[in-house]
Design a protein around this motif. Structure first.
Motif, PDB file in Angstrom:
ATOM      1  N   ALA A 104       0.823  -1.217   0.000  1.00  0.00           N
ATOM      2  CA  ALA A 104       0.000   0.000   0.000  1.00  0.00           C
ATOM      3  C   ALA A 104       0.853   1.261   0.000  1.00  0.00           C
ATOM      4  O   ALA A 104       0.522   2.249  -0.663  1.00  0.00           O
ATOM      5  N   ASP A 105       1.960   1.265   0.766  1.00  0.00           N
ATOM      6  CA  ASP A 105       2.806   2.457   0.836  1.00  0.00           C
ATOM      7  C   ASP A 105       3.438   2.780  -0.517  1.00  0.00           C
ATOM      8  O   ASP A 105       3.682   3.954  -0.834  1.00  0.00           O
ATOM      9  N   ALA A 106       3.705   1.752  -1.312  1.00  0.00           N
ATOM     10  CA  ALA A 106       4.269   1.978  -2.646  1.00  0.00           C
ATOM     11  C   ALA A 106       3.252   2.700  -3.532  1.00  0.00           C
ATOM     12  O   ALA A 106       3.622   3.534  -4.362  1.00  0.00           O
ATOM     13  N   ARG A 107       1.986   2.394  -3.354  1.00  0.00           N
ATOM     14  CA  ARG A 107       0.934   3.064  -4.130  1.00  0.00           C
ATOM     15  C   ARG A 107       0.947   4.567  -3.859  1.00  0.00           C
ATOM     16  O   ARG A 107       0.858   5.381  -4.778  1.00  0.00           O
ATOM     17  N   ILE A 108       1.073   4.944  -2.563  1.00  0.00           N
ATOM     18  CA  ILE A 108       1.116   6.362  -2.197  1.00  0.00           C
ATOM     19  C   ILE A 108       2.341   7.041  -2.803  1.00  0.00           C
ATOM     20  O   ILE A 108       2.246   8.147  -3.364  1.00  0.00           O
TER      21      ILE A 108
END
Length: 490
Positions: free
Chosen positions: A168-172
């Motif tokens: 999820a953090d990579a998406r941000i």
């Protein structure tokens, strides 16, 4: 601190004590330290024998050592006092090179964890890779390009790998970079580019991304990219060919949040404390917010005037002194109307409109060309000079650039302006190119104008008084103020 891992790589940093000694012995001078750290990134990330976890730990230690130095040098580069051209180039080169090597090092770490099928390590490496690569993209924009598509190829590959494993953090992190790039930073000054990046980061939790635009997207998914391509994001002017690697994204609720911040800033004149922009000029922040709002709007920015393709030559004089000289003055000193402009460059006009000119700079000479630069322009074969300002700049190669120039006046004139108690100063009178607007702009050398002051000058035997309207606009060597003029009766 580095943990004691029994490294088997034939590399100085495979020994934890030696690795600590190397980091402790970095030069005190920030540029030299950053240069060494760049080389260690390349060395550690390409040396054989490291386990993925060991390489990740070392890459993190190198990056941690770099951070305070990066912050210091970034402040120097973007400070209110512009460094010398030599120092500015040195700063940019080393900062960009560090982020290039760091981005590659983290991306290689991602590859290592993919091969080891280690999802946890991959998540950490992917997020750090996307952050470092985003900085490389930002520093390319701070020089107005050229933007290297290979960097976007690495960004898209890293994000695709992380997305497939639900990071999820990579998406941000991906959305931060994609939205920043899609927000036309080529129309901002360097300090505004830095603010735009920070504002995008603050609002990133509102951004949205999808494999296909749903029917109820309500204009939120404005941009698209193909993760299988080495490409920067583009605006959705027409639907691209659907492929599994296509991603649509946009501001989502970020636009409403941004518009709310604009209203608060306009009402209070203060930058909201929750934006983490301590010390930022409220007027500059407001300008960047409005710029972002324009490009995040469901309706793409419309041109005020239609463009017409042409091909012709344009003589260019630049900077306040260059404009004064081209118009017949002597470098901003006493008025010498017999002086001839020297050192003018020759650009190629690509298109024209009622509001400005699009031009190609076939060979960028020096590093003076930037958004906000004041220009005097003389069409090939013409006798009159037109004054304009660079509003958009994009380097297409190390030598060539494309510029968008706003026309400020087609009938510029030099005059001596007096301010109460401040004497007389040479300025450039810039009657609006829009007939009947009633407004005139005046360009003065930087540091001369006292805000709120009226200016007076004599034009054709009559005394004119100019009353300021709005906020002055500043460049490196000038201030541009809008005035409403009146004639003082005898």
């Amino acid at each position: 601190m580095l943990n004691l891992f029994g490294g088997k790589a034939d590399h100085p940093m495979a020994n934890p004590k030696e690795a600590r000694r190397i980091l402790d012995a970095l030069p005190a001078q920030e540029l030299k330290a950053l240069d060494e750290l760049s080389h260690w990134h390349e060395s550690v990330s390409t040396a054989a024998g490291f386990k993925p976890a060991e390489r990740l730990q070392l890459t993190g230690a190198l990056d941690e050592a770099a951070q305070p130095r990066l912050r210091k040098l970034s402040r120097d580069y973007l400070g209110a006092t512009r460094p010398s051209r030599y120092q500015e180039n040195l700063l940019w080169t080393q900062m960009h090179e560090y982020w290039r090597q760091a981005g590659l090092a983290w991306a290689r770490s991602v590859d290592g964890f993919l091969q080891a099928n280690d999802a946890r390590g991959l998540a950490t490496a992917a997020v750090r890779a996307l952050r470092a690569l985003a900085q490389q993209i930002k520093w390319q924009h701070l020089r107005y390009g050229p933007i290297d598509p290979k960097v976007w190829g690495v960004i898209n590959n890293v994000f695709a790998a992380a997305e497939a494993r639900g990071v999820a953090d990579a998406r941000i992190e991906f959305l931060k970079t994609a939205m920043f790039s899609a927000s036309s930073p080529d129309g901002l000054l360097p300090v505004e580019i830095e603010l735009a990046e920070k504002l995008v980061s603050e609002l990133a939790g509102n951004f949205v991304i999808a494999t296909a635009p749903p029917g109820d997207a309500k204009g939120e998914l404005l941009y698209w990219t193909d993760l299988a391509q080495a490409m920067a994001p583009v605006r959705m002017t027409k639907a691209p060919q659907p492929v599994p690697t296509l991603r649509h994204f946009g501001p989502g609720g970020g636009l409403a949040r941004l518009q709310e911040i604009v209203k608060r800033l306009e009402a209070t004149g203060q930058v909201p404390s929750d934006l983490n922009l301590v010390g930022a000029d409220p007027e500059v922040v407001l300008g960047v917010l409005r710029h972002l709002a324009l490009y995040w709007s469901p309706e793409p920015p419309a041109r005020q005037h239609p463009r017409h393709p042409v091909k012709s030559r344009l003589a260019i004089a630049h900077g306040f002194d260059g404009v004064v000289e081209a118009l017949g003055g002597a470098g901003g000193g006493s008025l010498d109307f017999d002086a001839k402009g020297t050192g003018a460059e020759s650009w190629i006009v690509d298109n024209v409109s009622a509001g400005g000119i699009g031009a190609v700079v076939p060979q960028v000479k020096g590093d003076w060309l930037r958004v906000g630069t004041l220009l005097a322009m003389q069409p090939d074969g013409g006798a009159n000079w037109v004054v304009g300002m660079v509003r958009r700049l994009s380097r297409t190669s190390t030598q060539e650039a494309r510029v968008g120039i706003q026309t400020l006046s087609r009938a510029p004139a030099l005059a001596k302006f007096s301010m109460h108690g401040l004497g007389e100063h040479v300025g450039v009178l810039l009657p609006s190119p829009v007939l009947g607007s009633g407004e005139t702009s005046i360009a003065l050398k930087a540091g001369i104008y006292a805000r709120g002051q009226n200016l007076e000058t004599e034009v054709q035997g009559r005394q004119h008084v100019f009353m300021p309207q709005g906020t002055p606009e500043s460049g490196d060597d000038y201030e541009l103020v809008r005035f409403r003029g009146m004639v003082r009766e005898a």
